[in-house]
Write a protein that holds these residues in place. Structure first.
Motif, PDB file in Angstrom:
ATOM      1  N   ASP A   1       0.873  -1.009  -0.097  1.00  0.00           N
ATOM      2  CA  ASP A   1      -0.007   0.110  -0.017  1.00  0.00           C
ATOM      3  C   ASP A   1       1.036   1.236  -0.099  1.00  0.00           C
ATOM      4  OD1 ASP A   1      -2.040   1.720   0.202  1.00  0.00           O
ATOM      5  OD2 ASP A   1      -2.476   1.531   2.230  1.00  0.00           O
ATOM      6  N   VAL A   2       1.446   1.480  -1.078  1.00  0.00           N
ATOM      7  CA  VAL A   2       2.357   2.621  -1.350  1.00  0.00           C
ATOM      8  C   VAL A   2       1.953   3.963  -0.933  1.00  0.00           C
ATOM      9  CG1 VAL A   2       4.006   3.731  -2.976  1.00  0.00           C
ATOM     10  CG2 VAL A   2       3.722   1.286  -2.933  1.00  0.00           C
ATOM     11  N   ASN A   3       0.587   4.236  -1.095  1.00  0.00           N
ATOM     12  CA  ASN A   3       0.161   5.452  -0.931  1.00  0.00           C
ATOM     13  C   ASN A   3      -0.537   5.628   0.407  1.00  0.00           C
ATOM     14  OD1 ASN A   3      -2.232   4.271  -1.273  1.00  0.00           O
ATOM     15  ND2 ASN A   3      -2.717   5.498  -3.137  1.00  0.00           N
ATOM     16  N   SER A   4      -0.531   4.340   1.174  1.00  0.00           N
ATOM     17  CA  SER A   4      -0.836   4.469   2.456  1.00  0.00           C
ATOM     18  C   SER A   4      -2.558   4.761   2.692  1.00  0.00           C
ATOM     19  CB  SER A   4      -0.193   5.332   3.468  1.00  0.00           C
ATOM     20  OG  SER A   4       1.105   4.809   3.625  1.00  0.00           O
ATOM     21  N   ASN A   5      -3.226   4.539   1.747  1.00  0.00           N
ATOM     22  CA  ASN A   5      -4.611   4.751   1.964  1.00  0.00           C
ATOM     23  C   ASN A   5      -5.578   3.716   2.540  1.00  0.00           C
ATOM     24  OD1 ASN A   5      -4.587   2.876  -0.307  1.00  0.00           O
ATOM     25  ND2 ASN A   5      -5.789   4.497  -1.760  1.00  0.00           N
ATOM     26  N   GLY A   6      -5.021   2.522   2.933  1.00  0.00           N
ATOM     27  CA  GLY A   6      -5.691   1.496   3.271  1.00  0.00           C
ATOM     28  C   GLY A   6      -6.320   0.486   2.007  1.00  0.00           C
ATOM     29  N   GLN A   7      -5.980   0.809   1.070  1.00  0.00           N
ATOM     30  CA  GLN A   7      -6.150  -0.135  -0.286  1.00  0.00           C
ATOM     31  C   GLN A   7      -5.206  -0.413  -1.074  1.00  0.00           C
ATOM     32  OE1 GLN A   7      -9.572  -1.030  -0.695  1.00  0.00           O
ATOM     33  NE2 GLN A   7      -9.989  -0.296   1.360  1.00  0.00           N
ATOM     34  N   ILE A   8      -4.933  -1.539  -1.634  1.00  0.00           N
ATOM     35  CA  ILE A   8      -4.008  -1.705  -2.778  1.00  0.00           C
ATOM     36  C   ILE A   8      -4.590  -1.885  -4.210  1.00  0.00           C
ATOM     37  CG2 ILE A   8      -2.301  -3.631  -3.569  1.00  0.00           C
ATOM     38  CD1 ILE A   8      -2.053  -4.517  -0.820  1.00  0.00           C
TER      39      ILE A   8
ATOM     40  N   GLN B   1       9.264   3.355   9.013  1.00  0.00           N
ATOM     41  CA  GLN B   1       9.938   3.811   7.788  1.00  0.00           C
ATOM     42  C   GLN B   1      10.753   5.287   7.894  1.00  0.00           C
ATOM     43  OE1 GLN B   1       6.316   4.932   5.666  1.00  0.00           O
ATOM     44  NE2 GLN B   1       5.667   2.959   5.610  1.00  0.00           N
ATOM     45  N   ASP B   2      11.772   5.094   8.956  1.00  0.00           N
ATOM     46  CA  ASP B   2      12.530   6.091   9.361  1.00  0.00           C
ATOM     47  C   ASP B   2      13.914   5.905   8.707  1.00  0.00           C
ATOM     48  OD1 ASP B   2      13.821   4.134  10.837  1.00  0.00           O
ATOM     49  OD2 ASP B   2      13.677   5.252  12.838  1.00  0.00           O
ATOM     50  N   GLY B   3      14.090   4.836   7.721  1.00  0.00           N
ATOM     51  CA  GLY B   3      15.239   4.715   7.185  1.00  0.00           C
ATOM     52  C   GLY B   3      16.138   3.922   7.823  1.00  0.00           C
TER      53      GLY B   3
ATOM     54  N   PHE C   1      -0.450  -3.465  -6.692  1.00  0.00           N
ATOM     55  CA  PHE C   1      -0.261  -4.862  -6.410  1.00  0.00           C
ATOM     56  C   PHE C   1       0.727  -5.386  -7.523  1.00  0.00           C
ATOM     57  CE2 PHE C   1      -1.598  -8.790  -8.525  1.00  0.00           C
ATOM     58  CZ  PHE C   1      -1.562  -9.725  -7.455  1.00  0.00           C
ATOM     59  N   ILE C   2       0.705  -4.872  -8.727  1.00  0.00           N
ATOM     60  CA  ILE C   2       1.488  -5.597  -9.829  1.00  0.00           C
ATOM     61  C   ILE C   2       2.990  -5.181  -9.818  1.00  0.00           C
ATOM     62  CG2 ILE C   2       1.194  -3.725 -11.810  1.00  0.00           C
ATOM     63  CD1 ILE C   2       0.819  -7.684 -12.379  1.00  0.00           C
ATOM     64  N   VAL C   3       3.308  -3.902  -9.269  1.00  0.00           N
ATOM     65  CA  VAL C   3       4.617  -3.446  -9.040  1.00  0.00           C
ATOM     66  C   VAL C   3       5.157  -4.570  -7.950  1.00  0.00           C
ATOM     67  CG1 VAL C   3       5.992  -1.715  -8.258  1.00  0.00           C
ATOM     68  CG2 VAL C   3       4.264  -1.202 -10.074  1.00  0.00           C
ATOM     69  N   ALA C   4       4.442  -4.524  -6.732  1.00  0.00           N
ATOM     70  CA  ALA C   4       5.023  -5.228  -5.805  1.00  0.00           C
ATOM     71  C   ALA C   4       5.386  -6.662  -6.179  1.00  0.00           C
ATOM     72  CB  ALA C   4       4.158  -5.431  -4.433  1.00  0.00           C
TER      73      ALA C   4
ATOM     74  N   LEU D   1      15.966  -6.533  -2.106  1.00  0.00           N
ATOM     75  CA  LEU D   1      16.629  -6.129  -0.762  1.00  0.00           C
ATOM     76  C   LEU D   1      15.992  -5.063  -0.359  1.00  0.00           C
ATOM     77  CD1 LEU D   1      20.424  -7.271  -1.517  1.00  0.00           C
ATOM     78  CD2 LEU D   1      18.627  -8.141   0.235  1.00  0.00           C
ATOM     79  N   ASN D   2      15.687  -3.936  -1.513  1.00  0.00           N
ATOM     80  CA  ASN D   2      15.244  -2.597  -1.189  1.00  0.00           C
ATOM     81  C   ASN D   2      13.948  -2.625  -0.460  1.00  0.00           C
ATOM     82  OD1 ASN D   2      17.388  -0.826  -1.678  1.00  0.00           O
ATOM     83  ND2 ASN D   2      16.742  -0.822  -3.889  1.00  0.00           N
ATOM     84  N   TRP D   3      12.764  -3.679  -1.516  1.00  0.00           N
ATOM     85  CA  TRP D   3      11.541  -3.984  -0.708  1.00  0.00           C
ATOM     86  C   TRP D   3      11.731  -4.582   0.572  1.00  0.00           C
ATOM     87  CZ3 TRP D   3       8.602  -7.758   0.448  1.00  0.00           C
ATOM     88  CH2 TRP D   3       6.720  -7.426   0.430  1.00  0.00           C
TER      89      TRP D   3
END
Length: 190
Positions: A73-80, A112-114, A85-88, A101-103
């Motif tokens: 949920d990249v945009n953090s809106n509670g929905q995928i 998400q503080d790095g 979905f397809i990028v992940a 590894l990045n994922w």
């Protein structure tokens, strides 16, 4: 994103072809299936949990599914949506080791503080252990989440500052066969 349509628009198809490792025909097929399964065009947390439960019926996959959901949920809106979905899916099944590894770092970096703290790594590993249940027999030095995390964290936190940076994570993962095996678990499935 074309919720009522059974086909991706030309622009969406071009963008996703560029961002993923799927051919345009594959993207259309995936989209058609996604819309069939999720007619409103999105997948919520509960539906995502149900999918994980199908793959891990002998343990409790809900907590781990929640962590993975956060990364999808990249945009953090509670929905995928389909794009998320397809990028992940592309990353996990067809991505290069560096992409995976990045994922995976994003999965472990819960706040998400790095950086990944011991506590964050423990949360993910505890969720993993609950998910696999009794399906896997672990060596004595990794038979509890705490033992596994101590071993991994000590190996990865090379500068001993109590947190693992992305670079430390990548280097440590490359030196840990079980992590590399896990990264490639879904390679070639789709």
């Amino acid at each position: 994103m074309g919720k009522a349509n059974s086909k991706l628009s030309r622009e969406e198809l071009k963008e996703l072809h560029h961002r993923t490792r799927f051919e345009k025909s594959e993207l259309q097929q995936w989209y058609k299936g996604f819309i069939k399964d999720f007619p409103n065009g999105t997948l919520d947390r509960n539906e995502f949990r149900k999918i994980y439960k199908q793959f891990f019926p002998f343990g409790d996959s809900s907590e781990f599914a929640d962590y993975v959901f956060q990364v999808f949920d990249v945009n953090s809106n509670g929905q995928i949506d389909f794009k998320e979905f397809i990028v992940a899916l592309s990353t996990s099944c067809r991505g290069e080791t560096e992409d995976k590894l990045n994922w995976t770092f994003r999965l472990y970096d819960i706040n998400q503080d790095g950086f990944i703290t011991y506590e964050e790594m423990l949360c993910i590993v505890e969720a993993l252990y609950k998910m696999v249940g009794t399906m896997v027999t672990l060596p004595p030095d990794e038979d509890t989440p705490e033992k596994r995390v101590k071993k991994l964290f000590d190996a990865m936190d090379t500068n001993r500052d109590g947190k693992v940076s992305l670079e430390e994570f990548k280097e440590g993962s490359r030196n840990e066969d079980s992590i590399l095996e896990a990264l490639n678990l879904y390679s070639g499935l789709v």
